[in-house]
Write a protein that holds these residues in place. Structure first.
Motif, PDB file in Angstrom:
ATOM      1  N   LYS A  67      12.963  13.970   4.256  1.00 29.82           N
ATOM      2  CA  LYS A  67      12.585  14.589   3.147  1.00 29.82           C
ATOM      3  C   LYS A  67      11.600  13.273   2.026  1.00 29.82           C
ATOM      4  N   PHE A  68      10.439  13.383   1.567  1.00 24.77           N
ATOM      5  CA  PHE A  68      10.576  12.826   0.355  1.00 24.77           C
ATOM      6  C   PHE A  68       9.541  13.801  -0.626  1.00 24.77           C
ATOM      7  N   LYS A  69       9.638  12.558  -1.953  1.00 25.68           N
ATOM      8  CA  LYS A  69       9.012  13.402  -2.772  1.00 25.68           C
ATOM      9  C   LYS A  69       7.550  12.765  -3.081  1.00 25.68           C
ATOM     10  N   ASP A  70       7.254  13.900  -3.991  1.00 22.55           N
ATOM     11  CA  ASP A  70       5.930  14.009  -4.084  1.00 22.55           C
ATOM     12  C   ASP A  70       5.201  12.865  -5.380  1.00 22.55           C
ATOM     13  N   LYS A  71       5.371  11.884  -5.319  1.00 19.50           N
ATOM     14  CA  LYS A  71       5.502   9.897  -5.061  1.00 19.50           C
ATOM     15  C   LYS A  71       4.518   9.290  -4.790  1.00 19.50           C
ATOM     16  N   PRO A  72       3.781   8.769  -5.487  1.00 22.08           N
ATOM     17  CA  PRO A  72       2.857   7.733  -4.489  1.00 22.08           C
ATOM     18  C   PRO A  72       3.975   6.852  -4.820  1.00 22.08           C
ATOM     19  N   GLY A 113      -1.810   7.505   2.261  1.00 18.49           N
ATOM     20  CA  GLY A 113      -2.301   9.165   1.602  1.00 18.49           C
ATOM     21  C   GLY A 113      -2.018   8.785   0.188  1.00 18.49           C
ATOM     22  N   ARG A 114      -1.356   8.615  -1.081  1.00 16.51           N
ATOM     23  CA  ARG A 114      -0.812   7.794  -1.817  1.00 16.51           C
ATOM     24  C   ARG A 114      -0.004   6.194  -2.353  1.00 16.51           C
ATOM     25  N   VAL A 115      -1.224   5.338  -2.620  1.00 12.17           N
ATOM     26  CA  VAL A 115       0.187   4.346  -2.804  1.00 12.17           C
ATOM     27  C   VAL A 115      -1.055   3.475  -3.994  1.00 12.17           C
ATOM     28  N   ASP A 116      -0.160   3.674  -4.591  1.00 13.08           N
ATOM     29  CA  ASP A 116      -0.898   2.600  -5.619  1.00 13.08           C
ATOM     30  C   ASP A 116      -2.478   1.653  -5.951  1.00 13.08           C
ATOM     31  N   ASP A 117      -3.431   2.069  -6.158  1.00  4.60           N
ATOM     32  CA  ASP A 117      -4.660   0.893  -6.131  1.00  4.60           C
ATOM     33  C   ASP A 117      -4.648   0.441  -5.165  1.00  4.60           C
ATOM     34  N   ILE A 118      -4.672   1.621  -3.494  1.00  2.00           N
ATOM     35  CA  ILE A 118      -5.357   1.417  -2.419  1.00  2.00           C
ATOM     36  C   ILE A 118      -6.125   2.711  -2.554  1.00  2.00           C
ATOM     37  N   LEU A 119      -7.278   2.802  -1.987  1.00  2.00           N
ATOM     38  CA  LEU A 119      -7.546   3.833  -1.269  1.00  2.00           C
ATOM     39  C   LEU A 119      -6.914   4.615  -0.263  1.00  2.00           C
ATOM     40  N   PRO A 120      -6.595   5.683   0.673  1.00  2.00           N
ATOM     41  CA  PRO A 120      -6.383   6.982   1.310  1.00  2.00           C
ATOM     42  C   PRO A 120      -7.344   6.173   2.501  1.00  2.00           C
ATOM     43  N   GLY A 121      -6.467   5.786   3.326  1.00  2.00           N
ATOM     44  CA  GLY A 121      -7.127   5.571   4.629  1.00  2.00           C
ATOM     45  C   GLY A 121      -6.149   5.423   5.611  1.00  2.00           C
ATOM     46  N   ARG A 126      -2.566  -7.186   8.852  1.00  2.00           N
ATOM     47  CA  ARG A 126      -3.289  -8.770   9.005  1.00  2.00           C
ATOM     48  C   ARG A 126      -2.058  -9.464   8.608  1.00  2.00           C
ATOM     49  N   PRO A 127      -0.820 -10.077   9.687  1.00  2.00           N
ATOM     50  CA  PRO A 127       0.112 -10.941   9.369  1.00  2.00           C
ATOM     51  C   PRO A 127      -0.443 -12.359   8.066  1.00  2.00           C
ATOM     52  N   GLU A 128      -1.678 -13.086   9.258  1.00  2.00           N
ATOM     53  CA  GLU A 128      -2.108 -14.413   9.450  1.00  2.00           C
ATOM     54  C   GLU A 128      -3.018 -13.637   7.718  1.00  2.00           C
ATOM     55  N   GLY A 129      -2.306 -14.590   6.552  1.00  2.00           N
ATOM     56  CA  GLY A 129      -3.311 -14.066   5.413  1.00  2.00           C
ATOM     57  C   GLY A 129      -2.716 -12.935   4.316  1.00  2.00           C
ATOM     58  N   HIS A 130      -1.540 -11.845   5.242  1.00  2.00           N
ATOM     59  CA  HIS A 130      -0.876 -10.788   4.827  1.00  2.00           C
ATOM     60  C   HIS A 130      -2.135  -9.461   4.081  1.00  2.00           C
ATOM     61  N   CYS A 131      -2.272  -8.786   4.518  1.00  2.00           N
ATOM     62  CA  CYS A 131      -3.142  -8.882   3.716  1.00  2.00           C
ATOM     63  C   CYS A 131      -3.592  -7.207   4.822  1.00  2.00           C
ATOM     64  N   LEU A 132      -4.663  -6.285   4.398  1.00  2.00           N
ATOM     65  CA  LEU A 132      -4.798  -4.979   5.168  1.00  2.00           C
ATOM     66  C   LEU A 132      -6.444  -5.142   5.673  1.00  2.00           C
ATOM     67  N   LYS A 133      -6.774  -4.614   5.997  1.00  2.00           N
ATOM     68  CA  LYS A 133      -8.009  -4.428   6.378  1.00  2.00           C
ATOM     69  C   LYS A 133      -8.610  -2.913   6.472  1.00  2.00           C
ATOM     70  N   ALA A 134      -9.639  -2.847   6.077  1.00  2.00           N
ATOM     71  CA  ALA A 134      -9.374  -1.040   6.143  1.00  2.00           C
ATOM     72  C   ALA A 134     -10.801  -1.043   7.942  1.00  2.00           C
ATOM     73  N   MET A 135      -9.958   0.599   8.495  1.00  2.00           N
ATOM     74  CA  MET A 135     -10.663   0.840   9.265  1.00  2.00           C
ATOM     75  C   MET A 135     -11.355   2.109   9.311  1.00  2.00           C
ATOM     76  N   SER A 136     -10.942   3.403   8.113  1.00  2.00           N
ATOM     77  CA  SER A 136     -10.987   4.279   8.152  1.00  2.00           C
ATOM     78  C   SER A 136     -10.618   4.982   6.399  1.00  2.00           C
ATOM     79  N   ASP A 137     -11.751   5.411   5.857  1.00  2.00           N
ATOM     80  CA  ASP A 137     -11.329   6.046   4.270  1.00  2.00           C
ATOM     81  C   ASP A 137     -10.603   7.276   4.361  1.00  2.00           C
ATOM     82  N   LYS A 138     -10.786   7.939   5.535  1.00  2.00           N
ATOM     83  CA  LYS A 138     -10.386   9.185   6.035  1.00  2.00           C
ATOM     84  C   LYS A 138      -8.324   9.360   5.600  1.00  2.00           C
ATOM     85  N   ASP A 139      -8.247  10.562   4.393  1.00  2.00           N
ATOM     86  CA  ASP A 139      -6.579  10.771   4.961  1.00  2.00           C
ATOM     87  C   ASP A 139      -6.155  11.264   6.554  1.00  2.00           C
TER      88      ASP A 139
END
Length: 235
Positions: A67-72, A113-121, A126-139
């Motif tokens: 059970k999780f709070k409604d909080k990003p 779905g809800r992360v500060d400063d990151i759009l849903p998707g 990627r461990p190399e570079g410690h980054c996220l690569k967008a694959m979809s913009d849908k929640d």
């Protein structure tokens, strides 16, 4: 010669300034040499010690929380959790979790779905570079929950991490025995997510009940999904 060299440096500086002003992506140093910054890549915050909980406390407190709070989620916290599961800890490429023959068959997919400063998707870590690569913009949280036998916590959690594996990376070296090694490695990564969540005041639950094929189709991935781990602030 000095005059020509000085002129070249000046010209290069002017050229770089013009390119930046025109909106051309800067060139940055990456693994294996210089490369241009890719589109739709999010560089995650640097991982620094922020937890106030000892490893013994985290192990003792570890529970599956549904059970999780409604909080990003904070981007910083997501950064720490992903690093704890598959982060690189040495120039040789070794990671936080043991991997048979350093074959590294796991990939983390992040359903946001809800992360500060990151759009849903849907994003690939990627461990190399410690980054996220967008694959979809849908929640896709609700759809992912339906494919996990309707487990509503996946729809309500701000983030779910899907641990997926390319078994061939390991079985090419170890044969059928490699299947066991991959499953063991997934367990290591899952437990690290549990402990990192506890240390950050967050909660998670390792979900294994889902329809493999339609989860792959939903996320648009080729690897086999092994875990879905919804993450959020526990109620």
């Amino acid at each position: 010669m000095r005059k020509k060299r000085r002129q070249g440096i000046i010209f290069g500086s002017i050229f770089l300034a013009v390119m930046v002003t025109a909106g051309v992506p800067a060139v940055t140093a990456g693994v294996g040499g210089n490369r241009k910054m890719e589109k739709d890549v999010i560089k995650l915050p640097v991982v620094k010690p922020i937890g106030k909980m000892s490893i013994e406390q985290a192990i003792s407190n570890r529970r599956s929380r549904r059970k999780f709070k409604d909080k990003p989620l904070k981007q910083r916290d997501l950064s720490h959790i992903l690093w704890a599961a598959q982060g690189i800890t040495a120039e040789s490429g070794f990671r936080v979790t043991p991997s048979a023959g350093a074959t590294f068959p796991l990939t983390l997919y992040v359903v946001i779905g809800r992360v500060d400063d990151i759009l849903p998707g849907v994003y690939r870590y990627r461990p190399e570079g410690h980054c996220l690569k967008a694959m979809s913009d849908k929640d896709l949280r609700s759809k992912l929950a339906l494919r996990a036998l309707g487990q509503d916590m996946i729809a309500k959690a701000p983030v779910s991490i899907v641990i997926a594996a390319d078994y061939k990376r390991t079985t090419d070296r170890y044969g059928k025995r490699g299947i066991r090694y991959v499953d063991m490695e997934a367990g290591h990564a899952s437990q690290n997510i549990y402990l990192e969540c506890e240390s950050l005041g967050l909660g998670t639950c390792a979900v294994g009940a889902f329809a493999d094929r339609i989860v792959k189709e939903l996320l648009g991935i080729t690897e086999d999904p092994l875990y879905i781990m919804p993450i959020g602030f526990p109620q």
